[in-house]
Motif scaffolding. Structure first.
Motif, PDB file in Angstrom:
ATOM      1  N   SER A 164       1.695  -8.668  -9.498  1.00 29.14           N
ATOM      2  CA  SER A 164       2.772  -8.874  -8.528  1.00 29.14           C
ATOM      3  C   SER A 164       3.999  -8.035  -8.868  1.00 29.14           C
ATOM      4  N   GLU A 165       4.122  -7.638 -10.117  1.00 34.79           N
ATOM      5  CA  GLU A 165       5.250  -6.803 -10.527  1.00 34.79           C
ATOM      6  C   GLU A 165       5.121  -5.375 -10.005  1.00 34.79           C
ATOM      7  N   ILE A 166       3.901  -4.887  -9.872  1.00 33.17           N
ATOM      8  CA  ILE A 166       3.703  -3.515  -9.412  1.00 33.17           C
ATOM      9  C   ILE A 166       3.583  -3.428  -7.889  1.00 33.17           C
ATOM     10  N   LEU A 167       3.275  -4.520  -7.236  1.00 33.82           N
ATOM     11  CA  LEU A 167       3.025  -4.496  -5.797  1.00 33.82           C
ATOM     12  C   LEU A 167       4.188  -3.931  -4.977  1.00 33.82           C
ATOM     13  N   PRO A 168       5.443  -4.286  -5.226  1.00 30.48           N
ATOM     14  CA  PRO A 168       6.535  -3.671  -4.447  1.00 30.48           C
ATOM     15  C   PRO A 168       6.590  -2.144  -4.619  1.00 30.48           C
ATOM     16  N   PHE A 169       6.338  -1.669  -5.829  1.00 31.16           N
ATOM     17  CA  PHE A 169       6.314  -0.225  -6.060  1.00 31.16           C
ATOM     18  C   PHE A 169       5.203   0.429  -5.248  1.00 31.16           C
ATOM     19  N   VAL A 170       4.010  -0.158  -5.284  1.00 28.13           N
ATOM     20  CA  VAL A 170       2.865   0.394  -4.557  1.00 28.13           C
ATOM     21  C   VAL A 170       3.139   0.370  -3.051  1.00 28.13           C
ATOM     22  N   TYR A 171       3.702  -0.722  -2.569  1.00 30.22           N
ATOM     23  CA  TYR A 171       4.052  -0.834  -1.151  1.00 30.22           C
ATOM     24  C   TYR A 171       5.033   0.275  -0.756  1.00 30.22           C
ATOM     25  N   ASN A 172       6.050   0.504  -1.588  1.00 26.55           N
ATOM     26  CA  ASN A 172       7.008   1.573  -1.305  1.00 26.55           C
ATOM     27  C   ASN A 172       6.344   2.938  -1.316  1.00 26.55           C
ATOM     28  N   CYS A 173       5.393   3.142  -2.208  1.00 24.11           N
ATOM     29  CA  CYS A 173       4.646   4.408  -2.225  1.00 24.11           C
ATOM     30  C   CYS A 173       3.909   4.608  -0.905  1.00 24.11           C
ATOM     31  N   CYS A 174       3.288   3.556  -0.408  1.00 22.54           N
ATOM     32  CA  CYS A 174       2.538   3.642   0.854  1.00 22.54           C
ATOM     33  C   CYS A 174       3.456   3.925   2.043  1.00 22.54           C
ATOM     34  N   ASN A 175       4.718   3.580   1.932  1.00 19.46           N
ATOM     35  CA  ASN A 175       5.696   3.837   2.996  1.00 19.46           C
ATOM     36  C   ASN A 175       6.424   5.165   2.823  1.00 19.46           C
ATOM     37  N   GLU A 176       6.183   5.836   1.745  1.00 19.03           N
ATOM     38  CA  GLU A 176       6.871   7.085   1.415  1.00 19.03           C
ATOM     39  C   GLU A 176       6.555   8.172   2.452  1.00 19.03           C
ATOM     40  N   GLN A 177       7.503   9.057   2.664  1.00 18.92           N
ATOM     41  CA  GLN A 177       7.296  10.173   3.586  1.00 18.92           C
ATOM     42  C   GLN A 177       6.416  11.259   2.964  1.00 18.92           C
ATOM     43  N   GLN A 178       6.559  11.458   1.673  1.00 13.13           N
ATOM     44  CA  GLN A 178       5.787  12.496   0.994  1.00 13.13           C
ATOM     45  C   GLN A 178       4.313  12.087   0.954  1.00 13.13           C
ATOM     46  N   GLU A 179       3.479  12.942   1.501  1.00  6.33           N
ATOM     47  CA  GLU A 179       2.062  12.621   1.676  1.00  6.33           C
ATOM     48  C   GLU A 179       1.347  12.284   0.367  1.00  6.33           C
TER      49      GLU A 179
END
Length: 182
Positions: A29-44
């Motif tokens: 659960s600690e890494i999930l927000p980071f991963v979610y933000n990565c998935c929303n990132e503009q950089q492909e």
């Protein structure tokens, strides 16, 4: 100036993704927000990495990560599967969404499963686009993800079986495919 971070040490026989996710099987659960933000990132490349990490978490941790995380991921999956993204991003999202779907097959998750099933038409469109692109790696990745999903949870594809069969038929007609890929 802080010293540079040491490089990620990957044990022999494991992937960099598993080296990252193995450390989070208890505290995912600690890494999930980071991963979610990565998935929303503009950089492909970061977006693709986010989906690869999310798939690894789903595969390694399973239902414990899927059920609490799925609601905010639906819009993310819908957006990433859309034509506005590159085929690489769409293929990574298809693979990730396919890994989440089997965790939603129990009676408590029927409403979530129905929402996930609504992603099947765009997932099939991604597979079709991958085959039309001529990229064997992407084509195989998409086809493998959908075959594994169907094998794990045949009921998942049942509402869209006509579209699944139509897509399968279209794949067999792609001229640049070898007999093995068909």
């Amino acid at each position: 100036m802080s010293p540079p971070s040491p490089p990620l040490q990957v044990p022999a026989g494991s992937s960099p993704t598993s080296a990252v996710t193995d450390g989070f099987t208890e505290g995912w659960s600690e890494i999930l927000p980071f991963v979610y933000n990565c998935c929303n990132e503009q950089q492909e490349s970061i977006k693709i990495l986010g989906f690869v990490l999310l798939k690894s978490l789903s595969d390694d941790i399973g239902e414990d990560i899927v059920l609490p995380a799925i609601q905010p991921l639906f819009p993310l999956f819908e957006t990433a599967l859309s034509q506005g993204n590159s085929l690489d991003v769409r293929c990574a999202c298809l693979s990730t969404a396919s890994s989440f779907a089997p965790h939603l097959s129990d009676a408590k998750s029927k409403q979530l499963q129905a929402k996930m099933q609504s992603l099947l038409p765009p997932m099939l469109a991604v597979m079709h686009d991958a085959f039309q692109s001529g990229d064997r790696e992407k084509s195989r990745m998409c086809l493998t993800a959908l075959i594994e999903l169907t094998a794990q949870d045949p009921a998942f594809v049942k509402p869209s079986i006509e579209q699944v069969l139509s897509s399968a038929y279209a794949v067999t007609g792609v001229r640049h495919l070898s007999g093995v890929d068909r």
